[in-house]
Each structure stands twice: as C-alpha cells, then as structure tokens.
Design a protein around this motif. Structure first.
Motif, PDB file in Angstrom:
ATOM      1  N   THR A 183     -61.900  11.558  -3.333  1.00  0.00           N
ATOM      2  CA  THR A 183     -62.844  10.781  -4.132  1.00  0.00           C
ATOM      3  C   THR A 183     -64.186  11.479  -4.308  1.00  0.00           C
ATOM      4  OG1 THR A 183     -63.581   9.573  -2.160  1.00  0.00           O
ATOM      5  CG2 THR A 183     -61.804   8.594  -3.450  1.00  0.00           C
ATOM      6  N   GLN A 184     -64.377  12.632  -3.665  1.00  0.00           N
ATOM      7  CA  GLN A 184     -65.639  13.355  -3.813  1.00  0.00           C
ATOM      8  C   GLN A 184     -65.837  13.897  -5.221  1.00  0.00           C
ATOM      9  OE1 GLN A 184     -65.731  16.341  -0.776  1.00  0.00           O
ATOM     10  NE2 GLN A 184     -66.304  14.902   0.843  1.00  0.00           N
TER      11      GLN A 184
ATOM     12  N   ILE B 255     -59.805   2.659  -8.216  1.00  0.00           N
ATOM     13  CA  ILE B 255     -58.432   3.088  -8.481  1.00  0.00           C
ATOM     14  C   ILE B 255     -57.746   2.231  -9.543  1.00  0.00           C
ATOM     15  CG2 ILE B 255     -58.162   3.965  -6.152  1.00  0.00           C
ATOM     16  CD1 ILE B 255     -56.436   1.529  -5.562  1.00  0.00           C
ATOM     17  N   LEU B 256     -58.411   1.156  -9.959  1.00  0.00           N
ATOM     18  CA  LEU B 256     -57.807   0.332 -10.991  1.00  0.00           C
ATOM     19  C   LEU B 256     -58.176   0.787 -12.397  1.00  0.00           C
ATOM     20  CD1 LEU B 256     -58.273  -3.215  -9.437  1.00  0.00           C
ATOM     21  CD2 LEU B 256     -56.343  -1.670  -9.238  1.00  0.00           C
ATOM     22  N   LYS B 257     -59.176   1.650 -12.504  1.00  0.00           N
ATOM     23  CA  LYS B 257     -59.572   2.151 -13.817  1.00  0.00           C
ATOM     24  C   LYS B 257     -58.525   3.130 -14.336  1.00  0.00           C
ATOM     25  CE  LYS B 257     -64.560   1.629 -13.353  1.00  0.00           C
ATOM     26  NZ  LYS B 257     -65.861   2.330 -13.335  1.00  0.00           N
TER      27      LYS B 257
ATOM     28  N   LEU C 121     -64.873   3.669  -2.500  1.00  0.00           N
ATOM     29  CA  LEU C 121     -63.618   3.326  -3.173  1.00  0.00           C
ATOM     30  C   LEU C 121     -63.534   1.820  -3.302  1.00  0.00           C
ATOM     31  CD1 LEU C 121     -61.080   4.802  -4.253  1.00  0.00           C
ATOM     32  CD2 LEU C 121     -60.015   4.368  -2.039  1.00  0.00           C
ATOM     33  N   THR C 122     -63.164   1.342  -4.478  1.00  0.00           N
ATOM     34  CA  THR C 122     -62.986  -0.086  -4.700  1.00  0.00           C
ATOM     35  C   THR C 122     -61.666  -0.314  -5.413  1.00  0.00           C
ATOM     36  OG1 THR C 122     -64.033  -0.129  -6.889  1.00  0.00           O
ATOM     37  CG2 THR C 122     -65.476  -0.375  -4.982  1.00  0.00           C
TER      38      THR C 122
ATOM     39  N   VAL D 272     -60.577  -4.882  -2.223  1.00  0.00           N
ATOM     40  CA  VAL D 272     -60.693  -4.014  -1.044  1.00  0.00           C
ATOM     41  C   VAL D 272     -61.770  -2.983  -1.349  1.00  0.00           C
ATOM     42  CG1 VAL D 272     -59.542  -2.362   0.468  1.00  0.00           C
ATOM     43  CG2 VAL D 272     -58.256  -4.306  -0.438  1.00  0.00           C
ATOM     44  N   ILE D 273     -62.673  -2.774  -0.387  1.00  0.00           N
ATOM     45  CA  ILE D 273     -63.673  -1.708  -0.543  1.00  0.00           C
ATOM     46  C   ILE D 273     -63.594  -0.790   0.672  1.00  0.00           C
ATOM     47  CG2 ILE D 273     -65.211  -3.138  -1.938  1.00  0.00           C
ATOM     48  CD1 ILE D 273     -67.014  -3.427   0.524  1.00  0.00           C
TER      49      ILE D 273
END
Length: 259
Positions: A246-247, A256-258, A224-225, A214-215
């Motif tokens: 996210t700024q 968000i997976l990191k 966002l990815t 999802v992007i």
C-alpha cells in the motif's frame, strides 16, 4: 429508528507529547460495525481512548462530531451520557462490591433507568445469552473471575446502558471458542441499533462479526480501508507485506473497494 452519526475528521492525537495518531478520518452511522486492525503500537487503543476523552490523550488537530455536536472537549462522563460505552482490554477488580450492586448503580445513573423488576429480568436473560453463571451476581465484581467471565460481564454492563456507540478493545483476547461465539452473537443482536468500533487481532472472530467496515492502522495512520475482504489480505500477506503493497498509494490510504 433514529440514526446516529459519528464523524472523525483529520484527527491527530498525542500522549505525553508523543504524536500517536495522524489525520484520522472516519465516518460511521447506526448499523456500522467497524473493526480496527493493525500491529501492536499502531494507535488502535489510543483512538478509542480519544473518543472517550481519556485523561492521557491530547487532541492536537481535527474534530470528533457526534450527531453534529463537537465532543472534543467534553468530559468523559458527558460523553458517556451521550451514549458512548468503552470496554477496555483489561477490566478492574472491585473488591467489596457485588456485581449485582454495581449493575443496579449503573442502571440508576441512566437518564431512563429500568424499574428493578425489568432490570432483574434483563440481567437474567442476558446471563443466559452470554452463558454466564447466575452466582456471578453475588460475587465481587471481577474478583477471581476468569478472563471470559470478565469480558462477558463487560458486555452485560453495556447491555444495561444500551450504548449508541460501543468502543471495544480486544474483547477476544484469551477467550475460548465458545465465549467468542456468545460475544459475537450478542454484538450481532445489537449492531442494528448501535455504532460498534472493535479492536481485534483474531481474524476468525472478526469473520463471525461480519463487519461492514474494516480499517488498518499503521504508525498512527489509516493505511487501508474496506470491508471484510481486508481480513483475507491480512491472513495472506501479514501486516508487513500489506504495508509494502500500500506504500505505492501517494495519498497514504488504499481503499480496496475502489476500482
């Protein structure tokens, strides 16, 4: 099974001298179902149009590579022959052209067209899968079709072309729950043989698709990815709050997976 790859690198695009996409990076392969989210005007449709080299788009920087071949400057028809299929948000009506005749013409344009008996069987099986009435074949294409019938007929057309890359623009818009289920079920059936990029604002529909990517686009940039977890964040925070959160990332992209 042959695995196709689509690589978008540092892609920037303008329409009518207005920059709409900025430094887009995306790497997809066969089996990927990628949902593109974002507010209206974020550049989602522009991205899909650019992949088809729509006449209105102009690439100002970056590259699009399919199976190691740069396709930036190819004609739309050549990109289609490589296996790309674009399903627009709004389908055109074709008065005087029966749906079945259109499907036969589409089939004959392929490199490996189906014999008519196989085409006929395929069409009728897909009609059942999508819950489309058989009399739609004798009606003029999209003329007096309901919104759901138009979207399902687009899927029917794609099923004949067997695209390697599906580019789907808000196919969920205005559809009832049952129609969404039929379309979602079909896309799940073909995802293992294709790359699917789909724009949607319907979070419940997205969840039924079970995307692995999802992007989120904001003002022409990927901000966002991740995977389906992003949909939960959107539902909870909305795009405005999500953008503020996210700024803080100096790179402009938050994954968000990191960890």
């Amino acid at each position: 099974m042959v695995v196709d790859s689509l690589l978008i690198k540092q892609l920037s695009v303008e329409i009518e001298k207005k920059q709409l996409l900025h430094n887009i990076d995306l790497n997809l392969k066969t089996g990927d179902l990628c949902v593109i989210c974002g507010k209206n005007g974020a550049g989602k449709t522009t991205l899909l149009k650019t992949l088809m080299h729509h006449f209105s788009t102009k690439i100002t920087a970056g590259t699009i590579t399919f199976n190691r071949q740069k396709i930036n400057l190819l004609k739309t028809s050549d990109i289609a022959h490589l296996g790309f299929f674009f399903i627009p948000q709004h389908s055109c009506e074709l008065p005087g052209i029966q749906t079945l005749a259109f499907l036969k013409t589409l089939n004959s344009s392929l490199k490996n067209p189906l014999p008519f008996d196989q085409l006929f069987n395929h069409v009728h099986q897909t009609l059942k899968t999508l819950a489309l009435p058989e009399d739609i074949l004798t009606r003029n294409l999209n003329v007096n079709f309901s919104g759901g019938q138009r979207k399902k007929t687009e899927i029917l057309q794609a099923s004949i072309a067997h695209p390697k890359v599906w580019l789907v623009d808000e196919i969920d818009a205005g559809l009832d729950v049952d129609s969404l289920k039929h379309i979602s079920k079909y896309l799940q059936q073909v995802r293992n043989q294709s790359i699917i990029l789909i724009i949607s604002h319907n979070n419940q529909f997205i969840k039924t698709l079970k995307p692995n990517k999802v992007i989120v686009l904001n003002e022409g940039k990927i901000t966002l990815t991740g995977d389906q977890k992003i949909i939960d964040l959107i539902e909870k925070n909305g795009y405005e709050m999500l953008g503020k959160k996210t700024q803080k990332n100096n790179n402009g992209i938050c994954n968000i997976l990191k960890k």
